[in-house]
Design an enzyme around this catalytic site. Structure first.
Site, PDB file in Angstrom:
ATOM      1  N   CYS A 104       1.011  -1.041  -0.100  1.00 15.35           N
ATOM      2  CA  CYS A 104      -0.366   0.048  -0.331  1.00 15.35           C
ATOM      3  C   CYS A 104       1.025   1.516   0.170  1.00 15.35           C
ATOM      4  CB  CYS A 104      -1.041   0.091   1.421  1.00 15.35           C
ATOM      5  SG  CYS A 104      -2.216   1.286   0.784  1.00 15.35           S
ATOM      6  N   HIS A 119      -3.690  -4.707   0.720  1.00 15.51           N
ATOM      7  CA  HIS A 119      -3.127  -5.191   1.622  1.00 15.51           C
ATOM      8  C   HIS A 119      -2.716  -6.669   2.028  1.00 15.51           C
ATOM      9  CE1 HIS A 119      -3.226  -1.561   3.756  1.00 15.51           C
ATOM     10  NE2 HIS A 119      -3.926  -1.025   3.036  1.00 15.51           N
ATOM     11  N   GLU A 134      -0.860  -8.448   3.805  1.00 11.22           N
ATOM     12  CA  GLU A 134      -0.866  -8.635   4.987  1.00 11.22           C
ATOM     13  C   GLU A 134      -1.679  -9.400   5.598  1.00 11.22           C
ATOM     14  OE1 GLU A 134      -2.284  -5.049   6.164  1.00 11.22           O
ATOM     15  OE2 GLU A 134      -1.068  -5.767   4.675  1.00 11.22           O
TER      16      GLU A 134
END
Length: 258
Positions: free
Chosen positions: A115, A229, A231
């Site tokens: 991001c 994102h 993660e």
């Protein structure tokens, strides 16, 4: 003798607690993705050049993760004026990240930008950003879902739900790594790439042509960035898991060269 676990430096972001106390923070999902999926020890370092010595940092880490963050990259880094509508800014992190990116690429240290991290990678090589990508003609609203009153949606499954497709460059690094020509990802950003930097290779775009995946050309090591994102749910989501596993393999390989 048990092999030493590789270490990934995870950049921190400035945060003001109770309007008084300066702190550095990193979302736990980033730390868990590094630990549980990349198989490394996450080590938070301050996003501030004043207190982070890059030479000392690279004596310790085998890779660097540039996380997402609330603040936009300051427009002065790509020749634009500051605008209060697009605050907050975190200029210390900007300065730290841009220097770290250049150092990672020069040294061959694996680098993964998520991001804001992708945006920092673009700016590091002379690229520009648009503070509100949805204002451009034909673009989607890439921001996180909100309630009618403007507050963030409280349901994490809705916030991080897959929102749009990403068309991967045929034969590119991402297409080969993921074994696909198109993937579906989450979307939680307002700012995005406007003009790619000189060494930025576009690896994937959203259906509205927003740049979603990049690599740094001629980097001697892993140097990838994603706008979504990655993660989130990295242990189970097949796309995000593959990316963090590839990052983990790169840092393990780099560790053996030290």
């Amino acid at each position: 003798m048990t092999a030493k676990k590789p270490v990934v430096g995870v950049i921190g972001s400035a945060h003001l607690i109770e309007g008084k106390f300066r702190a550095q923070r990193v979302g736990e999902r980033n730390l868990r993705a590094v630990a549980e999926t990349a198989g490394a020890l996450p080590l938070i370092f301050a996003g501030s050049p004043e207190i982070t010595d890059i030479g000392a940092l690279f004596d310790v880490v085998d890779g660097v993760l540039l996380t997402g963050a609330r603040a936009n990259v300051h427009p002065s880094y790509f020749g634009e004026e500051e605008d209060p509508r697009y605050e907050p800014y975190d200029p210390e992190r900007d300065a730290m990240a841009l220097e770290v990116i250049q150092a990672c690429v020069a040294r061959g240290v694996p680098l993964f930008g998520i991001c804001r991290g992708l945006q920092e990678m673009n700016v590091a090589y002379g690229g520009t950003l648009h503070p509100e990508i949805r204002d451009l003609p034909g673009r989607l609203n890439h921001r996180a879902p909100r309630l009618p009153n403007g507050e963030f949606h409280p349901d994490v499954t809705i916030v991080f739900a897959e929102r749009h497709d990403v068309r991967l460059t045929p034969g590119g690094v991402f297409a080969k790594l993921l074994g696909a020509d198109s993937i579906r990802v989450n979307s939680l950003h307002g700012q995005g790439i406007l003009k790619p930097g000189s060494r930025i290779v576009i690896e994937g775009v959203a259906e509205d042509e927003t740049i979603e995946a990049i690599r740094i050309s001629d980097a001697p090591g892993f140097a990838l960035g994603v706008q979504w994102h990655a993660e989130h749910d990295a242990a189970k989501n097949p796309i995000n898991r593959t990316l963090f596993e590839a990052f983990g393999a790169a840092i393990a390989k780099y560790q053996k060269t030290r």
